[in-house]
Design a protein around this motif. Structure first.
Motif, PDB file in Angstrom:
ATOM      1  N   ILE A  16       0.840  -1.189   0.000  1.00  0.00           N
ATOM      2  CA  ILE A  16       0.000   0.000   0.000  1.00  0.00           C
ATOM      3  C   ILE A  16       0.879   1.244   0.000  1.00  0.00           C
ATOM      4  O   ILE A  16       1.832   1.322   0.757  1.00  0.00           O
ATOM      5  CB  ILE A  16      -0.900  -0.012   1.250  1.00  0.00           C
ATOM      6  N   HIS A  17       0.562   2.198  -0.856  1.00  0.00           N
ATOM      7  CA  HIS A  17       1.311   3.461  -0.871  1.00  0.00           C
ATOM      8  C   HIS A  17       0.460   4.572  -0.259  1.00  0.00           C
ATOM      9  O   HIS A  17      -0.628   4.339   0.185  1.00  0.00           O
ATOM     10  CB  HIS A  17       1.639   3.905  -2.305  1.00  0.00           C
ATOM     11  N   GLY A  18       0.980   5.799  -0.330  1.00  0.00           N
ATOM     12  CA  GLY A  18       0.173   6.961   0.044  1.00  0.00           C
ATOM     13  C   GLY A  18       0.255   7.241   1.528  1.00  0.00           C
ATOM     14  O   GLY A  18       1.332   7.322   2.087  1.00  0.00           O
ATOM     15  N   MET A  19      -0.909   7.361   2.129  1.00  0.00           N
ATOM     16  CA  MET A  19      -1.012   7.739   3.533  1.00  0.00           C
ATOM     17  C   MET A  19      -0.054   6.948   4.422  1.00  0.00           C
ATOM     18  O   MET A  19       0.671   7.503   5.233  1.00  0.00           O
ATOM     19  CB  MET A  19      -2.468   7.492   3.941  1.00  0.00           C
ATOM     20  N   SER A  20      -0.028   5.626   4.248  1.00  0.00           N
ATOM     21  CA  SER A  20       0.729   4.774   5.163  1.00  0.00           C
ATOM     22  C   SER A  20       2.235   4.980   5.059  1.00  0.00           C
ATOM     23  O   SER A  20       2.992   4.556   5.917  1.00  0.00           O
ATOM     24  CB  SER A  20       0.391   3.314   4.906  1.00  0.00           C
TER      25      SER A  20
ATOM     26  N   ARG B 117       3.717   7.719   5.409  1.00  0.00           N
ATOM     27  CA  ARG B 117       4.155   8.726   6.360  1.00  0.00           C
ATOM     28  C   ARG B 117       4.312   8.129   7.748  1.00  0.00           C
ATOM     29  O   ARG B 117       3.549   8.425   8.651  1.00  0.00           O
ATOM     30  CB  ARG B 117       3.140   9.881   6.395  1.00  0.00           C
ATOM     31  N   GLY B 118       5.293   7.249   7.909  1.00  0.00           N
ATOM     32  CA  GLY B 118       5.621   6.737   9.239  1.00  0.00           C
ATOM     33  C   GLY B 118       4.631   5.730   9.809  1.00  0.00           C
ATOM     34  O   GLY B 118       4.728   5.363  10.968  1.00  0.00           O
ATOM     35  N   GLY B 119       3.662   5.276   9.021  1.00  0.00           N
ATOM     36  CA  GLY B 119       2.688   4.304   9.511  1.00  0.00           C
ATOM     37  C   GLY B 119       3.208   2.876   9.380  1.00  0.00           C
ATOM     38  O   GLY B 119       4.317   2.643   8.914  1.00  0.00           O
ATOM     39  N   SER B 120       2.360   1.944   9.815  1.00  0.00           N
ATOM     40  CA  SER B 120       2.710   0.536   9.754  1.00  0.00           C
ATOM     41  C   SER B 120       2.542   0.026   8.321  1.00  0.00           C
ATOM     42  O   SER B 120       1.531   0.280   7.693  1.00  0.00           O
ATOM     43  CB  SER B 120       1.741  -0.182  10.707  1.00  0.00           C
TER      44      SER B 120
ATOM     45  N   SER C 122      -6.160   4.928   1.380  1.00  0.00           N
ATOM     46  CA  SER C 122      -5.688   6.308   1.236  1.00  0.00           C
ATOM     47  C   SER C 122      -6.782   7.191   0.646  1.00  0.00           C
ATOM     48  O   SER C 122      -6.512   7.981  -0.235  1.00  0.00           O
ATOM     49  CB  SER C 122      -4.482   6.312   0.296  1.00  0.00           C
TER      50      SER C 122
ATOM     51  N   ARG D 230       0.106   2.245  15.111  1.00  0.00           N
ATOM     52  CA  ARG D 230       1.124   3.075  14.479  1.00  0.00           C
ATOM     53  C   ARG D 230       0.479   3.813  13.300  1.00  0.00           C
ATOM     54  O   ARG D 230       0.603   3.410  12.156  1.00  0.00           O
ATOM     55  CB  ARG D 230       2.295   2.227  14.016  1.00  0.00           C
TER      56      ARG D 230
END
Ligand code: SF4
Ligand code: SF4
Lengths: 192, 585
Positions: free
Chosen positions: A41-45, A47-50, B109, B333
């Motif tokens: 998965i790209h995008g939001m995740s 930014r430092g997400g899991s 997203s 997280r």
């Protein structure tokens, strides 16, 4: 070639270079003559997400995501994320993880704590768990940022892929000026 | 030659092989990488548009000129582009035109989970749906052929798992012998006044019948007969899950999901004992199959929400899956704004001022997360400004002052500019903050009309946001440095109190912009442990580089800055009353 599909999961924190590592893996499998599928998965995740990336190879692969509970190898870039994704593994699956802790926001703010017994918890469920001091070995190879490649080497040890495929994959995916360090990091991981 | 490509890379390759001349898009996850890969094919004129409607209209122009063209967007982008799409269905095309739409089941997203197949049906245009990267490439080429053969725009629908999934693709040679673009006058077909449009509508209806007939025999729809106990109608990524979970079932794999080849489905149904439809999101195929009088199972078992996985498919039909270990709960997280992000100071200040913040779509949407907690609404691109304009109309004079709209530079140019025009026109007394970080950050740093660069990386005109806002009729426009908390606070306070529309533009670029840094590298801050009193003031900005280290006795603790993460924005230093934060040695 047998009909079995090998399911690999790469997990960690957005920004750790998981995409590149899964790309090198996929390239090596294709070079070895397998069908390969990969998904993340790209995008939001990012930014430092899991994050979790799925790589599957075999004679013929259908689903681009690993069916729940059927992962063969879990490749952890960070300890908490390694533990979080264990349910994706099959019983008796292999876990290889980097000995690294990155605190999520609630821990940074002092509202939660980062469990310090994660390696034990992982080992209790998957006794063959291999904890790798990736940072340290990467520094030995010439750059702390090559920890991913150390882990890749450690995982490569578990897979029956000809050596030259790994080397070619590294050559294709790693920028030329980082290649020497990465080759060395890969060997250090492989020798574990 | 074989290569491992993502679905998006394969669509780009397909566009190249199809001889596409013009490509236009607005970035949106999971569709963004299509244009970023098309740009590698120098034969194609590729560019970012300020929004999806404009992107489609650029493609329409190129098509009317006789060139093959492609427009790409995510599902919510089609909402923006819907206006030209529906009329394009009537005019048809010159050179082939393909509209790629990438859906995001599970909303990895996105702000909603809409199923774009409904748009194909609504606009009465054909839609193809690939199931892996090879099909992404092949179907893109095919879509152009169908577009020209049937005089129609063609939609190509992907989803997150196809767009961002990678699989092996056999590359092909680019098409040759395409006609050279030139001007052709044909107002009866291209000027959609009522008189002309009335003539075109029957053409559109007939075209759908012809397309359904084409789908009956075309290779894009494929029957795979195996065990006849169970027959499954499916398409796209769902096909892959079906093959994984029901390896022995017979399958009708649809490559064209609209219009449906109902004769083919009927024939397939007659050969199997039990028929099911496996599809993600809406009961799009199922409803039409049922309406045709064919009995079928689908959404009674398969969830309408979220993406399908092999596990969810198994669960839906009661097939036992592999046993799974269980793990104890861990702290979550969630994603977070980067260390040194220029938006952080603004949200911190908005929180301090107890503003009511109407938000928008971008990195800064993360301003709603704790500890900043500074966003109260978020609907769609551009809506921050218009909803601020609306909400002040119902509030008391005292409450009006609290309303602040925040919007990024890219989003402002996308549709926010229309909203600001409305606000100025109707004199709504709200404050707008344009968070200008000079990039479309959330989707991965794409340039936009305000950044001064094109997709091809050529330097270009940059929109002057101050002049633009002034030209729209905003009398109070000011620029502030968001890393200077006092300045930011003073500006916000003053503009919030003003009973008139006003705009504050922040002027620091995103930390990930490569062309210009926010600060010089190496200026890392650190906490002097002797001076740190453990007041936790610096934690309130939620920078991922600042960690709270509890003392061993569990009573007090101290803050610590991770030198590898700190980007030296200097915001935390301004929060420390005890001067404990300073430049690292
Ligand atoms: S990518 Fe840029 S805009 Fe987005 S959170 Fe990071 S610094 Fe802020
Ligand atoms: S200066 Fe402070 S707020 Fe800015 S990045 Fe460094 S630690 Fe974070």
């Amino acid at each position: 070639m047998s009909d079995t599909i090998t399911n690999i999961l790469l997990v960690g924190v957005g920004g750790q270079g998981i995409l590149l590592a899964s790309e090198i893996l996929s390239e090596a499998f294709m070079l070895a003559g397998f069908d390969v599928k990969k998904s993340e998965i790209h995008g939001m995740s990012q930014r430092g997400g899991s994050v979790v990336s799925h790589v599957r190879y075999g004679k013929e692969v259908h689903s681009p995501i690993v069916p729940e509970g059927e992962g063969d190898i879990l490749f952890g870039f960070e300890l908490m994320e390694t533990y979080r994704y264990l349910p994706l593994l099959r019983k008796g699956g292999t876990v290889v993880a980097n000995d690294l802790r990155i605190s999520p926001p609630s821990v940074l703010l002092g509202q939660a704590s980062y469990p310090d017994d994660l390696p034990d918890r992982i080992r209790a469920l998957f006794p063959d768990f291999l904890l790798v001091d990736g940072q340290h070995l990467a520094a030995e190879a010439g750059n702390v940022r090559a920890a991913n490649t150390v882990l890749l080497g450690a995982v490569a040890k578990q897979l029956d892929i000809p050596d030259e495929c790994w080397h070619k994959a590294l050559e294709r995916m790693v920028p030329p000026k980082a290649l020497d360090v990465n080759r060395k990091a890969f060997q250090l991981g492989r020798a574990l | 030659m074989k290569e491992i490509l993502s679905g998006n890379e394969a669509i780009a390759r397909g566009a190249f092989e199809a001889g596409v001349k013009v490509a236009s898009a607005y970035p949106g996850t999971p569709s963004t990488e299509i244009l970023e890969n098309i740009v590698n094919y120098k034969e194609i004129d590729a560019s970012w548009a300020p929004n999806e409607k404009v992107a489609l209209e650029v493609a329409i122009g190129a098509s009317f000129g006789g060139g093959r063209s492609i427009a790409c967007m995510k599902h919510v982008g089609v909402n923006v582009a819907a206006d030209p799409l529906f009329t394009l269905s009537y005019t048809g095309v010159g050179g082939g035109l393909v509209l790629v739409v990438a859906d995001d089941p599970e909303m990895h997203s996105s702000q909603d989970e809409q199923d774009s197949r409904n748009y194909a049906r609504f606009a009465k245009v054909p839609m193809l749906e690939p199931a892996d990267s090879q099909e992404c490439k092949d179907f893109t080429r095919l879509a152009f052929e169908i577009s020209e053969q049937f005089d129609t725009p063609v939609m190509l629908r992907s989803c997150t798992r196809i767009s961002h999934g990678k699989s092996i693709v056999e590359l092909g040679e680019p098409a040759t012998g395409l006609p050279t673009p030139k001007l052709v006058k044909n107002p009866a077909k291209l000027v959609m006044l009522p008189g002309n449009a009335r003539v075109r509508h029957p053409f559109v209806e007939e075209r759908l019948l012809k397309l359904a007939d084409y789908g009956r025999t075309a290779a894009v729809n494929r029957v795979e007969m195996r065990d006849t106990e169970l027959g499954i109608v499916t398409a796209g990524v769902s096909y892959q899950y079906v093959r994984e979970v029901f390896p022995n079932a017979s399958v009708l794999k649809l490559g064209m999901v609209y219009p449906l080849p109902m004769d083919l489905i009927r024939e397939f149904a007659s050969k199997v004992t039990k028929l099911i439809v496996v599809e993600e999101l809406d009961a799009f195929i199922e409803d039409q199959v049922k309406a045709a009088g064919i009995s079928v199972t689908g959404k009674e078992a398969i969830p309408l929400c979220g993406e399908l996985t092999p596990g969810r498919l198994r669960a839906a039909f009661g097939i036992p899956g592999a046993p799974q270990v269980t793990v104890e709960n861990l702290p979550g997280r969630p994603p977070n704004m980067c260390p040194g992000c220029p938006h952080r100071g603004v949200f911190f200040t908005l929180n301090q001022l107890k503003a009511y913040v109407t938000g928008d779509i971008g990195c800064y949407t993360l301003g709603f997360m704790p500890p900043l907690n500074a966003m109260d609404t978020c609907v769609c691109m551009g809506a921050s400004i218009s909803s601020a304009s609306g909400i002040v109309r119902v509030l008391s004079d005292e409450e009006k002052k609290k309303v602040v709209a925040v919007i990024g530079d890219s989003t402002f140019l996308h549709t926010g500019v229309n909203s600001l025009m409305e606000m100025a026109y109707n004199k709504a007394p709200a404050t707008v903050v344009i968070l200008d970080n000079r990039i479309t950050a959330m989707t991965g740093r794409q340039d936009n009309p305000a950044s001064g660069w094109t997709l091809m990386d050529d330097s270009t005109n940059a929109v002057d946001l101050v002049q633009l806002c002034t030209a729209l009729g905003i009398r109070h426009v000011r620029v502030v440095d968001p890393l200077d908390l006092d300045q930011t606070r003073a500006a916000l306070q003053e503009e919030m109190n003003r009973p008139e529309p006003s705009v504050i533009i922040t002027n620091r670029p995103c930390v990930l912009v490569k062309r210009e840094g926010v600060f010089q590298k190496g200026l890392v801050l650190s906490v002097d442990q002797d001076h740190c009193t453990g007041c936790k003031a610096c934690l309130k900005i939620g920078c991922p580089a600042i960690e709270w280290i509890p003392a061993p006795d569990g009573k007090k603790g101290k803050a610590k800055i991770d030198p590898l993460l700190c980007n030296g924005c200097d915001v935390c230093r301004q929060l420390c009353k005890f001067n404990a934060i300073g430049r690292a040695q």
